[in-house]
Design a protein around this motif. Structure first.
Motif, PDB file in Angstrom:
ATOM      1  N   TYR A 298     -20.099 -41.704 -22.870  1.00 23.90           N
ATOM      2  CA  TYR A 298     -21.596 -41.995 -23.084  1.00 23.90           C
ATOM      3  C   TYR A 298     -22.515 -41.258 -22.287  1.00 23.90           C
ATOM      4  O   TYR A 298     -22.046 -40.968 -20.987  1.00 23.90           O
ATOM      5  N   LYS A 300     -26.312 -41.899 -20.763  1.00 26.56           N
ATOM      6  CA  LYS A 300     -27.464 -42.773 -20.640  1.00 26.56           C
ATOM      7  C   LYS A 300     -28.233 -42.805 -19.120  1.00 26.56           C
ATOM      8  O   LYS A 300     -27.810 -42.369 -18.299  1.00 26.56           O
ATOM      9  N   ASP A 309     -26.499 -42.044 -25.967  1.00 16.12           N
ATOM     10  CA  ASP A 309     -25.811 -40.969 -26.862  1.00 16.12           C
ATOM     11  C   ASP A 309     -24.490 -41.105 -26.500  1.00 16.12           C
ATOM     12  O   ASP A 309     -23.944 -41.139 -25.364  1.00 16.12           O
ATOM     13  N   HIS A 310     -23.325 -41.001 -27.509  1.00 23.78           N
ATOM     14  CA  HIS A 310     -22.125 -41.004 -27.210  1.00 23.78           C
ATOM     15  C   HIS A 310     -21.360 -39.679 -27.991  1.00 23.78           C
ATOM     16  O   HIS A 310     -21.800 -38.965 -28.893  1.00 23.78           O
ATOM     17  N   THR A 311     -20.406 -39.427 -27.186  1.00 20.04           N
ATOM     18  CA  THR A 311     -19.289 -38.465 -27.676  1.00 20.04           C
ATOM     19  C   THR A 311     -17.928 -39.223 -27.831  1.00 20.04           C
ATOM     20  O   THR A 311     -17.439 -39.957 -27.109  1.00 20.04           O
ATOM     21  N   LYS A 322     -20.256 -36.817 -32.623  1.00 14.10           N
ATOM     22  CA  LYS A 322     -21.333 -37.085 -31.731  1.00 14.10           C
ATOM     23  C   LYS A 322     -22.058 -38.457 -32.436  1.00 14.10           C
ATOM     24  O   LYS A 322     -21.934 -38.348 -33.624  1.00 14.10           O
ATOM     25  N   ASP A 323     -22.491 -39.291 -31.625  1.00 10.46           N
ATOM     26  CA  ASP A 323     -23.364 -40.482 -31.987  1.00 10.46           C
ATOM     27  C   ASP A 323     -24.673 -40.445 -31.303  1.00 10.46           C
ATOM     28  O   ASP A 323     -24.614 -40.684 -30.259  1.00 10.46           O
ATOM     29  N   GLN A 324     -25.762 -40.187 -32.257  1.00  6.37           N
ATOM     30  CA  GLN A 324     -27.089 -40.300 -31.676  1.00  6.37           C
ATOM     31  C   GLN A 324     -27.775 -41.557 -31.799  1.00  6.37           C
ATOM     32  O   GLN A 324     -27.924 -42.035 -32.763  1.00  6.37           O
TER      33      GLN A 324
END
Length: 325
Positions: A298, A300, A309-311, A322-324
């Motif tokens: 993450y 943050k 945002d996550h990888t 990717k997770d926005q």
């Protein structure tokens, strides 16, 4: 009497010589016919090094022998789903939910089993950019399969979705090496057969949806225990993921807020749904369904908000998503 025989021979000699001349003329007037070539038209040819080469021009549509309807088993919203692929002349679409849709499709063959598709992305972007996709093909137990290379957002940002020669070259060299993986779609005899299988996906057990890089548990050398106490097999350790995938941890402070980059707190998610930028998703719920187990890194800033945002890293392949938030 002797003179008579000599005169007779002298009379016949001109006729004999004339016959030889005429025979020679007849022989020389017949043109030589070269041997017919036994070569046949083939899909590929070879260069001086013996390597196969393929036409360096775009062909409209898709490879004719693979045209049709395909599907692959996946998990969506906690249920087994048969994700469709339409592999047709004028349009190609694949993926469940927020599918990739390409119009005005063309292709180049780049190996005996691989092709690069080029089409107009008529789904996400109103500017209608050119988009490239590499596919692999195989036949298993008499059934054809098409595998699409799953590219990360980073790969697309590097030029996979523009109309330059470099975009084609980058797409052409994609390999199923852990950075990129392949989703395999099984061929169905008709659209009706695909739709029927979609209605009862649990009855379809023959879809080969594993990436070719997953050669079984032998590749999963490590185990990772999540913060919930559950143990998973993994291709890499967390430290190896950081090194191989450029995910170094850092924590900074600007005088007001702390910012963490590539933090990991032991979170492992199974078959997650992530945000892909689609207009039909919400802040709380994404729209892109993934299949497999993922370690979550993450990013943050601790400013009172809850957005991160996550990888996500696939434990079996090492592929990044990717997770926005």
């Amino acid at each position: 009497m002797k003179n008579t025989k000599i005169n007779h021979v002298l009379l016949l000699l001109p006729l004999f010589l004339l016959g030889l001349i005429l025979a020679g003329c007849s022989s020389s007037s017949t043109p030589s016919v070269p041997e017919k070539s036994n070569t046949t038209s083939q899909q590929s040819s070879s260069n001086d090094n013996g390597k196969a080469t393929y036409p360096n021009k775009w062909t409209d549509g898709v490879p004719a022998k693979y045209k049709g309807y395909y599907g692959r088993m996946t998990n969506a919203y906690g249920e087994k789903t048969l994700a469709p692929m339409y592999f047709l002349d004028k349009s190609v679409s694949f993926g469940v939910g927020d599918a990739t849709v390409l119009d005005s499709v063309q292709y180049k063959q780049v190996s005996d089993t691989d092709y690069v598709l080029k089409g107009i992305d008529n789904h996400y972007d109103s500017s209608r950019p050119t988009f490239y996709v590499k596919i692999s093909t195989k036949v298993k137990n008499g059934v054809s399969y098409i595998g699409t290379y799953i590219m990360s957002d980073q790969a697309q940002a590097q030029g996979m979705s523009d109309n330059s020669a470099s975009s084609f070259d980058k797409t052409k060299v994609l390999k199923d090496d852990g950075t990129y993986t392949i989703d395999w779609y099984k061929h169905y005899d008709s659209k009706a057969a695909l739709l029927s299988a979609q209605k009862s996906p649990s009855s379809d057990t023959s879809s080969d949806t594993k990436s070719s890089s997953n050669k079984g548990s032998d590749d999963l050398k490590y185990t990772i225990t999540s913060k919930d106490g559950k143990t998973y097999k993994s291709k890499y350790t967390i430290d190896q993921m950081r090194q191989k995938l450029d995910l170094p941890y850092s924590k900074t402070n600007d005088g007001n807020f702390d910012t963490v980059k590539n933090g990991y707190d032991g979170q492992i998610v199974e078959n997650p749904t992530v945000h892909s930028g689609s207009s039909d998703e919400t802040h709380a719920e994404g729209s892109k369904q993934l299949s497999g187990n993922y370690a979550v890194f993450y990013n943050k800033t601790y400013d009172g908000g809850n957005a991160m945002d996550h990888t996500l890293v696939n434990l079996e392949t090492g592929a990044i998503e990717k997770d926005q938030a």
